[in-house]
Each structure stands twice: as structure tokens, then as C-alpha cells.
Design an enzyme around this catalytic site. Structure first.
Site, PDB file in Angstrom:
ATOM      1  N   HIS A 201      13.602  62.146  32.670  1.00  0.00           N
ATOM      2  CA  HIS A 201      14.956  62.534  33.215  1.00  0.00           C
ATOM      3  C   HIS A 201      15.336  61.953  34.460  1.00  0.00           C
ATOM      4  CE1 HIS A 201      12.574  65.383  35.643  1.00  0.00           C
ATOM      5  NE2 HIS A 201      13.634  65.441  36.171  1.00  0.00           N
TER       6      HIS A 201
HETATM    7  C1  UD1 Z   1      17.350  68.808  38.713  1.00  0.00           C
HETATM    8  C2  UD1 Z   1      16.445  68.320  39.799  1.00  0.00           C
HETATM    9  C3  UD1 Z   1      15.585  67.533  39.409  1.00  0.00           C
HETATM   10  C4  UD1 Z   1      14.532  68.410  38.593  1.00  0.00           C
HETATM   11  C5  UD1 Z   1      15.291  68.616  37.320  1.00  0.00           C
HETATM   12  C6  UD1 Z   1      14.376  69.260  36.110  1.00  0.00           C
HETATM   13  C7  UD1 Z   1      18.219  67.798  41.773  1.00  0.00           C
HETATM   14  C8  UD1 Z   1      18.651  66.892  42.547  1.00  0.00           C
HETATM   15  N1  UD1 Z   1      17.554  67.466  40.542  1.00  0.00           N
HETATM   16  O1  UD1 Z   1      17.625  67.457  37.971  1.00  0.00           O
HETATM   17  O2  UD1 Z   1      14.543  67.415  40.841  1.00  0.00           O
HETATM   18  O3  UD1 Z   1      13.251  67.638  38.311  1.00  0.00           O
HETATM   19  O4  UD1 Z   1      16.563  69.561  37.510  1.00  0.00           O
HETATM   20  O5  UD1 Z   1      15.051  69.724  35.201  1.00  0.00           O
HETATM   21  O6  UD1 Z   1      18.291  68.953  41.937  1.00  0.00           O
HETATM   22  N2  UD1 Z   1      22.672  69.557  32.407  1.00  0.00           N
HETATM   23  C9  UD1 Z   1      23.002  70.229  31.477  1.00  0.00           C
HETATM   24  N3  UD1 Z   1      22.846  71.322  31.123  1.00  0.00           N
HETATM   25  C10 UD1 Z   1      21.921  72.028  32.164  1.00  0.00           C
HETATM   26  C11 UD1 Z   1      21.622  71.413  33.206  1.00  0.00           C
HETATM   27  C12 UD1 Z   1      22.032  70.018  33.333  1.00  0.00           C
HETATM   28  O7  UD1 Z   1      23.846  69.656  30.124  1.00  0.00           O
HETATM   29  O8  UD1 Z   1      21.484  73.370  31.996  1.00  0.00           O
HETATM   30  C13 UD1 Z   1      22.983  68.078  32.330  1.00  0.00           C
HETATM   31  C14 UD1 Z   1      24.617  67.764  32.904  1.00  0.00           C
HETATM   32  O9  UD1 Z   1      24.888  66.681  32.292  1.00  0.00           O
HETATM   33  C15 UD1 Z   1      24.278  67.305  34.468  1.00  0.00           C
HETATM   34  C16 UD1 Z   1      22.842  66.637  34.227  1.00  0.00           C
HETATM   35  O10 UD1 Z   1      22.154  67.443  33.331  1.00  0.00           O
HETATM   36  O11 UD1 Z   1      25.109  66.809  35.052  1.00  0.00           O
HETATM   37  C17 UD1 Z   1      22.259  66.612  35.594  1.00  0.00           C
HETATM   38  O12 UD1 Z   1      21.740  67.950  35.843  1.00  0.00           O
HETATM   39  P1  UD1 Z   1      21.338  68.247  37.726  1.00  0.00           P
HETATM   40  O13 UD1 Z   1      21.098  69.699  37.732  1.00  0.00           O
HETATM   41  O14 UD1 Z   1      22.501  67.579  38.431  1.00  0.00           O
HETATM   42  O15 UD1 Z   1      20.037  67.559  37.664  1.00  0.00           O
HETATM   43  P2  UD1 Z   1      18.708  67.130  36.899  1.00  0.00           P
HETATM   44  O16 UD1 Z   1      18.729  66.042  36.278  1.00  0.00           O
HETATM   45  O17 UD1 Z   1      18.785  68.589  35.737  1.00  0.00           O
END
Ligand code: UD1
Length: 353
Positions: A201
Site C-alpha cells: 500500500h
Molecule cells: C495510512 C498511513 C500509513 C499506514 C496506512 C495503513 C499516512 C500518511 N499514512 O496510509 O502510514 O501504513 O494508513 O493502512 O497517514 N481509504 C479507503 N477507506 C479507508 C481508508 C482509506 O477507501 O478506510 C482509501 C482512500 O482512497 C484514501 C486512501 O485509501 O484516499 C489513502 O488513505 P490514507 O489514510 O490517506 O492513507 P493510507 O494509504 O491508508
């Protein structure tokens, strides 16, 4: 004393659970739990609350997704009035996600003490958003709880006084130690004896069309030798769809609950990942881990544990895997203080303040 915990993303949850539980033994300590809502899908959040027996948060801020600036700003703007109203003595933040740095910034401006759980980790790679979050949070924190000696050394080099640093061990391993017996009873059904568990991821691996295609190509290749089991993070799922990559030959699963994933890790022939926490969990479980990154903020998993950094090179990944399949995996040891009692040590420090 009133302690307020802030969580936001999936990897925060296995870290907060043991601290909440250890602090419950001190009746004079009042606890509040705030969920920023950075992760909001049920299978990224709610199911972890249930399995890790974390009480429902006092407030879920529901910030959701966005660019880094947007998400961090939304958390800060939403969190400030909560802190002003709840008046905690100490705010505990966990790990390296955007919720961690946002809450630490709010508190330090309001002159409320911040404790950082999992302080001092450094990849020395500032292209990783998490590295920026770690550096800033550690500069702001008043109490820094580190999982291993490398964390203490990094903090000392950055000028953090020794009196603020407490080496307590690894809280994520506390949750693992507690729930491993339950996970052992849930041996995954319908899988062959040998399989490779994959997670992916990191923005560096999934946000670029060509890189993601290349890595998925490696996985397809592997799958022809030994079954690949791949629970897909929503971020990665979205990118696969955006880039129109054909993954019909791979067995993609939805993100799994904690106990089911732990069981899959425990029984895997090897794990291929770009996650931070999974490098640690495989080291504890003595399962070979091949990490799709060229650096790690958790070097002890390489020096002492079962982890090998394979970068983005398919040849190194294949060579690493061949050794494992030949029955010659890297041997590892469990690092000191990864013993299931880190949360207890944090509670003792806080109780003495
Ligand atoms: C975040 C953390 C990362 C951690 C990871 C674990 C930061 C900068 N990154 O990354 O360190 O390893 O979580 O999972 O804080 N999304 C969904 N549903 C959710 C959550 C996310 O659909 O419940 C999707 C959305 O499209 C979103 C993307 O995932 O835009 C990224 O989510 P985000 O929380 O920004 O970062 P992660 O990649 O999950």
C-alpha cells in the site's frame, strides 16, 4: 490525571489497545479516546475495535480521506476544540500517520503535554510521508516511548534530551502476544500448506502506474510457483482500478480483520510486504519476510529478525523466495523488550508523572 489518546488509521489500533488496557489498572487515571476517522471503512477500523477489545471512541471526528494537507488540516481544525473542551493533562499519539502529527501539532501549540508511542524510528527517506510525520512528532513530543535502542540513538542525534526518552519495547507486539492463541485456533481454511502472504500500500509502490504494474507482474510470476494470498488495501484497490490493471489471475481479498490476518501470517511460508508493522510481526513470529522497500525505519527486523529488504528488484525478490522455498530461510531472533509488556511499561511511566 486525564490522558487522551488519538488514533486515526488501522495500524494505530493494535498500538493503542495495550496502553488503554494497562492504564485501566490505575483508577486515578481518566482516559478519553478520540478517533480522527482517517480510516473509515468497517474492515479498516470497526472490526479492529471489536477484536482488539478497544472501547468505542468518545468521539469519532469522521475526517475521511483527502490530500495530505487537507487531511492533516481537517484533523487539526477538528481536534483543537475537542482538546480545549476536554482539557487533558497528556495526549498520547501513536505511530507515524497523518493523525499522529496533526494531533501533536495542535497540542504543542496549546501547551498540552504530548507522549509519542513508537518514537525514534527513522527510514532516513524524506520522500515517505510517514518519515516527515515521525520527525515532526518527535520534535514536538514531551515523552518519547521507543521500541528499540536504534530509536533512542536517532532521537539523541536529533538533540532530544535523554530524560524525555523511555525505551519501553514494542506495543504492537503486545497485541500480537495477547491474540496469537486465538489466531492459532483460526487456521485459515481452503489454503495449501505453502503460500505467500502479500500486502502492498505504500505510495511509492502503488501510486505510479509502471511501478505498480511491475510489482503485480512479480506477484503473478510467484503465483505460478506457490499460491499468493493478497488482502488488498483500499488505496491499492483504487489504484489498480484507476490504472486499469488486469488482476484476474491473482486471488485478491478484501482487507482482513486482525485475528484472521495474524493467523495467515503465522502459517505463511513467507510474507512479501511494504508495511512497517508487518516487518515487526513476522520477526516476532519467525516467519521469513521480504520487504518491497530499499530502506526501513525498523532496522532491527533486518539486523536481528527475519526481514530482508528486496527493494523493487524482481531478481532479488525471486532469489530471496527461492532460498525460503528450498528450506533455507534467514534465521531471526526476537528483539529485547518485544515481550507483550510494553503497554504496562508506558502505564508505569505515566502513573509516576
Ligand atoms: C495510512 C498511513 C500509513 C499506514 C496506512 C495503513 C499516512 C500518511 N499514512 O496510509 O502510514 O501504513 O494508513 O493502512 O497517514 N481509504 C479507503 N477507506 C479507508 C481508508 C482509506 O477507501 O478506510 C482509501 C482512500 O482512497 C484514501 C486512501 O485509501 O484516499 C489513502 O488513505 P490514507 O489514510 O490517506 O492513507 P493510507 O494509504 O491508508
Amino acid at each position: 490525571m486525564h490522558i487522551l489518546h488519538v488514533v486515526g488509521a488501522r495500524p494505530n489500533l493494535m498500538k493503542v489497545a495495550p496502553v488503554l488496557s494497562a492504564l485501566r489498572q490505575y483508577p486515578k487515571i481518566k482516559q478519553t479516546l478520540i478517533h480522527t476517522g482517517q480510516h473509515y471503512d468497517t474492515n479498516m477500523s470497526d472490526v479492529f475495535f471489536q477484536q482488539l477489545e478497544i472501547p468505542a471512541p468518545d468521539i469519532n471526528m469522521g475526517v475521511g480521506s483527502g490530500s495530505h494537507a487537507r487531511q492533516t488540516a481537517d484533523i487539526m481544525a477538528g481536534f483543537e476544540p475537542i482538546v480545549l473542551e476536554r482539557k487533558p493533562d497528556i495526549v498520547l499519539v501513536y505511530g507515524d500517520v497523518n493523525s499522529t502529527v496533526a494531533a501533536a501539532l495542535v497540542c504543542s501549540k496549546l501547551q498540552i503535554k504530548v507522549g509519542h508511542v513508537e518514537a525514534g524510528l527513522r527510514s532516513f527517506d524524506r520522500s515517505m510521508p510517514e518519515e516527515i510525520n515521525r520527525l515532526v512528532t518527535d520534535q514536538l513530543a514531551d515523552l518519547l516511548f521507543t521500541p528499540s535502542a536504534d530509536g533512542d540513538q536517532n532521537l539523541a542525534r536529533e538533540g532530544i534530551p535523554a530524560g524525555k526518552i523511555f525505551r519501553v519495547g514494542n506495543v504492537m507486539i503486545d497485541s500480537l502476544v495477547r491474540l496469537l492463541p486465538v489466531a492459532m485456533e483460526k487456521k485459515p481454511g481452503g489454503l495449501p500448506d505453502r503460500y505467500i502472504l502479500v500486502t502492498l500500500h505504500r505510495p511509492a509502490n502503488v501510486d505510479d502506474d509502471r511501478t505498480l504494474k511491475t510489482i503485480l507482474g512479480y506477484l503473478l510470476d510467484l503465483n505460478s510457483q506457490v499460491k499468493v494470498v493478497f488482502p488488498v488495501h483500499p488505496r491499492t484497490r483504487k489504484r489498480i482500478a484507476d490504472f486499469g490493471i488486469d488482476v484476474s489471475q491473482l486471488n485478491l481479498l478484501e482487507p482482513l480483520p486482525y485475528i484472521e490476518f495474524l493467523s495467515l501470517q503465522r502459517h505463511a511460508t513467507a510474507v512479501v510486504t511494504d508495511s512497517g508493522g508487518i516487518q515487526e510481526e513476522t520477526t516476532y513470529l519467525n516467519v521469513p519476510c521480504l520487504t518491497l522497500r530499499s530502506n526501513t525505519e525498523r532496522p532491527i527486523t533486518v539486523t536481528l529478525g527475519t526481514n530482508i529488504l528486496v527493494g523493487s528488484d524482481g531478481g532479488t525478490l525471486r532469489a530471496g523466495l527461492s532460498k525460503i522455498l528450498e528450506g533455507k530461510p534467514k534465521q531471526g531472533k526476537v528483539p529485547p523488550l518485544w515481550d507483550g509488556r510494553a503497554g504496562q511499561r508506558i502505564a508505569e511511566v505515566l502513573n509516576q508523572l
